[in-house]
Scaffold this active site. Structure first.
Site, PDB file in Angstrom:
ATOM      1  N   ASP A 266       0.849  -1.179   0.000  1.00 53.00           N
ATOM      2  CA  ASP A 266       0.000   0.000   0.000  1.00 53.00           C
ATOM      3  C   ASP A 266       0.888   1.233   0.000  1.00 53.00           C
ATOM      4  O   ASP A 266       2.032   1.190   0.457  1.00 53.00           O
ATOM      5  CB  ASP A 266      -0.886   0.017   1.249  1.00 53.00           C
ATOM      6  CG  ASP A 266      -1.969  -1.053   1.178  1.00 53.00           C
ATOM      7  OD1 ASP A 266      -2.464  -1.314   0.065  1.00 53.00           O
ATOM      8  OD2 ASP A 266      -2.289  -1.630   2.234  1.00 53.00           O
ATOM      9  N   TYR A 405      -4.479  -9.474   2.077  1.00 54.22           N
ATOM     10  CA  TYR A 405      -4.623  -8.052   2.434  1.00 54.22           C
ATOM     11  C   TYR A 405      -4.550  -7.939   3.955  1.00 54.22           C
ATOM     12  O   TYR A 405      -5.460  -8.395   4.657  1.00 54.22           O
ATOM     13  CB  TYR A 405      -5.952  -7.498   1.935  1.00 54.22           C
ATOM     14  CG  TYR A 405      -6.041  -7.410   0.430  1.00 54.22           C
ATOM     15  CD1 TYR A 405      -5.471  -6.338  -0.251  1.00 54.22           C
ATOM     16  CD2 TYR A 405      -6.690  -8.391  -0.313  1.00 54.22           C
ATOM     17  CE1 TYR A 405      -5.556  -6.239  -1.631  1.00 54.22           C
ATOM     18  CE2 TYR A 405      -6.777  -8.307  -1.703  1.00 54.22           C
ATOM     19  CZ  TYR A 405      -6.204  -7.228  -2.350  1.00 54.22           C
ATOM     20  OH  TYR A 405      -6.295  -7.131  -3.713  1.00 54.22           O
TER      21      TYR A 405
END
Ligand SMILES: [Zn+2]
Ligand SMILES: [Zn+2]
Length: 443
Positions: A266, A405
């Site tokens: 990210d 994730y």
């Protein structure tokens, strides 16, 4: 039919150069050029005909005349002169199959060499383009004459040019992964180069947050430049991709680059440890012999404190495919988690037990739904270690399968990821800091 008779019947119907006659017998004998095969066949025919001609056998004269007209044979001319007979009027005819293009092979080679002079390469491949008519004509010719040991005209052109260029450049013909492909059309005389990309692999570390991995176009203008992006066309002034690519593109003197990586962190996560494997693909490079050690230094000093690269090396295209497969790649994360309510001491051991050796069902996170299909994926967690840093904060180390994730593993994403840290402790959790500590891949 014996070879000599077969060769004669070919010459009886059409004018043929040494290459094109010899090519019909290409699979006979080894280490002989087609032009030598053709020349040898013509010479034997001349010898036989000369013997007949000297005894005034009209068949001998007939054959010699034919060899002069259709075989372009100087030896037949000499034999005719020797016997004092009149030479046939020479119509300057071209070879029926190649239109004498084998004679201009050297100038085609010159042209290829001058086009290649702008590029650094160590291997090449020759491709041949031919007018449809030329190949059809040869197919028909081979059928009529029952050619059983021949080679195709396309193959001979490619082979002959490849050999000539090997001799003139000292480089090698490479069929699978040539640096350049040279596409020639002997009939139009054109030469086209296809320069294959250069692939440079390495690993990068991202030492700060808020730099995206790849160039991120402005959401409003999509790259054209507007007031939102200050005319840059970008959401962020720099990216790992841009910081690493620019010096490599300049050094390789290429047209553009593409950035490939084994997953992405990210934007607000750092990439630490040994770094993440990547490949920069440089299209149409003029230079391939790069000083990778000093390029690495250049990138690292330009991007000091932000991005750092290591282990630069040249790889083949296959490596990009390997990089994109997330199966089998393990990743290690460091996460700082904050809870809504105070934790109990026993919560930590419980989390470690429930999340180590665990299979996580993860439906595509809401925050990436706009760019990824809504699917449920299963990802494996090998090991989780937890340490309390304050009553409501823990540090988690997670070693898992690539593609998990982690922010959603913490929050639960409203039930889309299960089990999750929030769900297991019935205590709402969120990620404060996330770092990728390692991408474990044998590269
Ligand atoms: Zn020919
Ligand atoms: Zn904009």
């Amino acid at each position: 039919m014996p070879i000599l008779e077969q060769a004669f019947s070919m010459l009886e119907t059409h004018p043929l150069c040494d290459n094109c006659l010899g090519r019909q017998f290409a699979l006979l004998g080894r280490g002989i050029e087609n032009s030598e095969r053709g020349k040898a066949l013509k010479l034997i025919l001349v010898l036989q005909a000369s013997a007949l001609n000297l005894t005034n056998d009209p068949q001998g004269t007939k054959v010699l005349r034919l060899l002069i007209i259709n075989g372009f044979s100087r030896e037949a001319e000499e034999a005719m002169r020797q016997s004092g007979k009149r030479l046939p009027r020479l119509q300057s005819k071209a070879c029926f199959l190649c239109e004498n293009k084998f004679l201009s092979l050297r100038s085609l080679g010159d042209e290829a060499l001058s086009a290649l002079s702008y590029y650094e390469y160590s291997s090449f491949l020759v491709g041949v383009e031919l007018p449809v008519l030329v190949e059809e004509r040869e197919d028909e010719f081979r059928a009529i004459h029952g050619v059983a040991y021949g080679e195709s005209i396309r193959h001979e052109f490619g082979r002959a040019l490849g050999k000539m260029l090997e001799e003139r450049t000292g480089k090698t013909v490479e069929y699978r992964k040539p640096d350049v492909a040279i596409v020639v059309n002997p009939f139009s005389g054109t030469v086209r180069l296809q320069i294959n990309p250069l692939f440079i692999a390495g690993r990068y570390r991202k030492l700060v947050r808020d730099i995206p991995q790849s160039k991120w176009f402005c959401s409003k203008c999509r790259g054209r430049g507007c007031e939102k992006c200050d005319g840059t066309g970008k959401m962020y002034p720099e990216s790992v991709e841009e910081l690493v690519s620019k010096p490599l593109l300049e050094a390789a003197d290429g047209e553009k680059t593409a950035f490939h990586a084994s997953g992405r962190e990210d934007i607000d996560a750092r990439m630490l440890g040994r770094g993440r494997p990547f490949v920069i693909e440089v299209s149409k490079p003029r230079k391939r012999a790069l000083d990778l050690a000093s390029l690495k230094e250049a990138v690292n000093s330009d991007s000091a404190g932000k991005v750092e690269i290591s282990t630069l090396r040249i790889v083949s295209k296959d490596f990009v495919g390997k990089l994109k497969k997330s199966e089998g790649v393990q990743k290690e994360y460091f996460v700082l988690v904050e809870f809504e309510r105070d934790l109990l001491e026993k919560n930590l051991a419980f989390l470690e037990k429930k999340l180590s050796d665990a299979l996580i069902k993860q439906q595509t996170p809401k925050r990436v739904l706009h760019r990824r299909a809504d699917l449920t994926r299963e990802k494996y967690i090998y090991k989780v270690n937890v340490k309390m840093v304050s009553p409501r904060r823990i540090e988690m180390q997670v070693r898992c399968q690539g593609g998990l994730y982690v922010k959603e593993l913490v929050s639960g994403d409203d039930g889309r990821t299960t089990p999750s840290v929030s769900e297991l402790l019935l205590n709402k959790a969120k990620t404060l800091k996330l770092d990728v500590m390692n991408v474990l891949m044998d590269d």
